[in-house]
Structures are given as structure tokens and as C-alpha cells.
Design an enzyme around this catalytic site. Structure first.
Site: not given
Length: 357
Positions: A290-292, A209, A295
Site C-alpha cells: 500500500l506504499r504507492g 519501493d 505516497v
């Protein structure tokens, strides 16, 4: 500032040109976007053996323009940006001691599979620190990789603790080494590229992830393309300089395009409605954290800058969203649907497009 002279280009080891690489568009795009904006968070490349992963990454490092560094500095310190300079260089600037600068190629550091934490992070010589009262630091691979590319082949076989260290440095841009109450830190801002073969095991989801993008590459199936790749390789091996000469104009053009994109990036805008829809896709796919979202926003902006525009379009998002989200979906062992297809399906639903578009 006085600049030092460069060695002539012909004395450097010849590398297969990036623009000559056939196919593997997904991997090439992910690498270019990370060069434009290193904060995208690196690339994990998963695919079959012998598909040109290492060749492509070396070619990318060779393609990039030379960077200005502080001469004889082990961390490739930037002469002006405080986030990319060592404490020693910063101190020199504060004391108004003139800096000698030099130009050098972007470093591409290969992380060997058996590397220890000391080799990666660097070590502090405690005896010297205690007897002479100086912080004697022996830089590791992270110091060498600052402002460059750190390549980890077979990342799925690397010790999880080391992967954690690499990802922490890549995310924070700094490496800190502590031993016996002595602490030293230095800049470690690099593009982290990991590659692996799915047959040799998957990375833990929480580590996967933290890679910004995930590119899947497969062996080229079409016989004419395979023949072209074999012929190119033979031509390059026979006369590397002549082969590179044929692609020099394309290389220069792509290099300039990357430089322009880096300068344009801060002016790129992504409409609020599009940002909401990106988050809707992440929510619908049940992506943790919230990384998705972050990015995908960054990658779409980098792609827009790469194409010389300042407004992100739906098509820009469509081209990057699979790369940014496919490795963040929860795995269902009984499900045979490809995660990339699931991302595109959710994207099409949220954006009101036909899946086949």
C-alpha cells in the site's frame, strides 16, 4: 530561552541558486514536495551523468529557511517537538533546565560511497561505558542529518545493508545503535535523496519501493537551453555573489512559499472519491503493498499546499502519480513501454480522461 547570533550570510559558501536551475522540472518538484512533507519518503533520482543532480540538491538545502535548534546539540534537536529532540534535551526539559537555542542552516549531509555502518549510525565507546558508567556515544552521519537532507550519490553502488539502515531510519525517524547490551537512540528525521546512473545497475525492487518518489532526469537536448546552462554556469563561476544577487528575490519568494505550504499542509483535504480512484490505479497497475497509495495521497496534498490551496484536484494527482508509482511496477524484461507512460495510461482510464490530456 536565549538565542545566539548568526554569522553574516556573506561568510557562508556561495551555492548555485535553486531558482536559476534550468529544466529538470520533475526532479525539482519531487524535492520540493519532500521538503513540504518529509513523510512522503524521499526521492530516488535516476539519470545521466552531469545533469546537475548534486547541484540541485545543494541548492535546495541552501534555499530552505534556517531552523531553530538546541545550541551545541549534536542531533540538531528541536527545542519544542519531542519527536525531533534527543533524550538528553528531553530530560533537560523535564527537569526544567533552560535551553539555549540557536539558528542554523538546514544540514545537507553527503554520504560517501565507502562509508561504514559505524560512520553512518555512530558508535558506542564500550570501554568508557564500562569504566565510567556513562553511555559514551560518538554520533554518526544520521545524527548530523536530523532535520536536514541526506544525499547518497550512486546509491545503486552502496551496500544493500547500508541502504536498508538508511531507509529504516528515514521511515521511523529514529536511529538505534546497540552494542554489547548497551542501546542508544536518537532522532533521525531527514529527507533521503538517492541518485544514480541506470548504466551502473538497478537497485533491488524491494529497496526501490521504499523510496517515496522516483524522478527520471535526462540530458537537455535543445541547443539553446544547453547554451543557456553553460552561460549561467560561467557567470556563476566568475562572480558567485553577483549571480546569486540576481536571483535573491525569486529565492526569497520560493522560500516563503515552502514555509506557507508546510503550515497549510495539515488543512489540506483529499476527497474520498479521489482516494478511491488513486487506489484503483494502484490496483490496476498491480502495485505490491500500500506504499504507492499512501505516497500518492501525501504527495498530492503537498502539491496542493505548495500552490496555496486546501482541496486536492484531479490535476494535482495527475502531476504526482507517475513520480510516486513508476518504480513500483513489476519489470517485464520483454516489455519496451516506459513505466511512466503505463502509469499515466492507467490514471487516464480510471479518472476517465483522454491519455493525451
Amino acid at each position: 530561552m536565549t538565542a545566539t547570533l548568526q554569522a553574516p550570510r556573506s561568510t557562508r559558501r556561495v551555492v548555485f541558486p535553486f531558482t536559476a536551475i534550468v529544466g529538470q522540472e520533475e526532479m525539482k518538484l519531487a524535492l520540493l514536495l519532500n521538503v513540504i512533507d518529509p513523510k512522503v519518503g524521499g526521492v530516488m533520482i535516476m539519470g545521466d551523468r552531469g545533469t546537475g543532480k548534486s547541484t540541485t540538491i545543494r541548492a535546495l538545502a541552501d534555499l530552505l529557511p534556517e531552523i531553530e535548534i538546541v545550541a551545541n546539540d549534536p542531533f540538531n534537536s528541536h527545542p519544542e517537538d519531542p519527536d525531533l529532540m534527543s533524550d538528553q534535551v528531553r530530560q533537560q526539559l523535564e527537569e526544567q533546565i533552560p535551553l539555549t537555542t540557536a539558528k542554523k542552516k538546514v544540514s545537507m549531509v553527503d554520504l560517501p560511497l565507502g562509508a561504514t555502518e559505524d560512520r553512518v549510525c555512530g558508535t558506542i565507546d564500550i570501554e568508557k561505558a564500562l569504566s565510567e558508567g556513562v553511555k559514551a556515544f560518538e554520533p554518526g552521519l544520521l545524527a548530523k542529518a536530523n532535520r536536514g537532507i541526506l544525499y547518497v550519490d550512486e546509491v545503486n553502488l552502496l551496500d544493500d545493508h547500508l541502504v536498508d539502515v538508511l531507509l529504516d531510519s528515514a521511515a521511523s525517524g529514529w536511529n538505534t545503535v546497540e552494542r554489547e547490551g548497551i542501546s542508544i537512540r536518537h532522532p533521525a528525521r531527514f529527507v533521503l535523496v538517492g541518485s544514480g546512473n541506470p548504466e551502473e545497475g538497478e537497485l533491488r525492487p524491494q529497496l526501490l519501493d521504499r523510496f517515496g518518489m522516483h524522478a527520471e532526469i535526462h540530458t537537455v537536448k535543445e541547443p539553446p537551453l544547453r547554451v543557456k546552462i553553460v552561460e549561467q554556469r560561467a557567470e556563476f563561476d566568475q562572480d558567485p555573489l553577483a549571480f546569486c544577487g540576481k536571483y535573491q528575490a525569486e529565492q526569497d519568494l520560493l522560500q516563503q512559499k515552502l514555509v506557507n505550504a508546510q503550515q497549510l499542509l495539515s488543512r489540506v483535504n483529499i476527497d474520498y472519491d479521489l482516494r478511491v480512484k488513486i487506489s484503483e490505479v494502484c490496483s490496476e497497475l498491480d502495485v505490491d503493498g500500500l506504499r504507492g497509495d499512501i505516497v500518492t495521497n501525501r504527495a498530492a496534498k503537498a502539491l496542493t499546499a505548495f500552490e496555496g490551496r486546501t482541496e486536492v484536484t484531479v490535476d494535482d494527482i495527475k502531476r504526482v502519480i507517475t513520480l510516486c508509482l513508476r518504480h513500483r511496477l513489476r519489470k517485464d524484461p520483454l516489455e519496451s513501454i516506459d513505466s511512466g507512460y503505463k502509469v499515466q495510461k492507467a490514471f487516464s482510464r480510471v479518472f476517465g480522461l483522454d491519455v493525451a490530456e
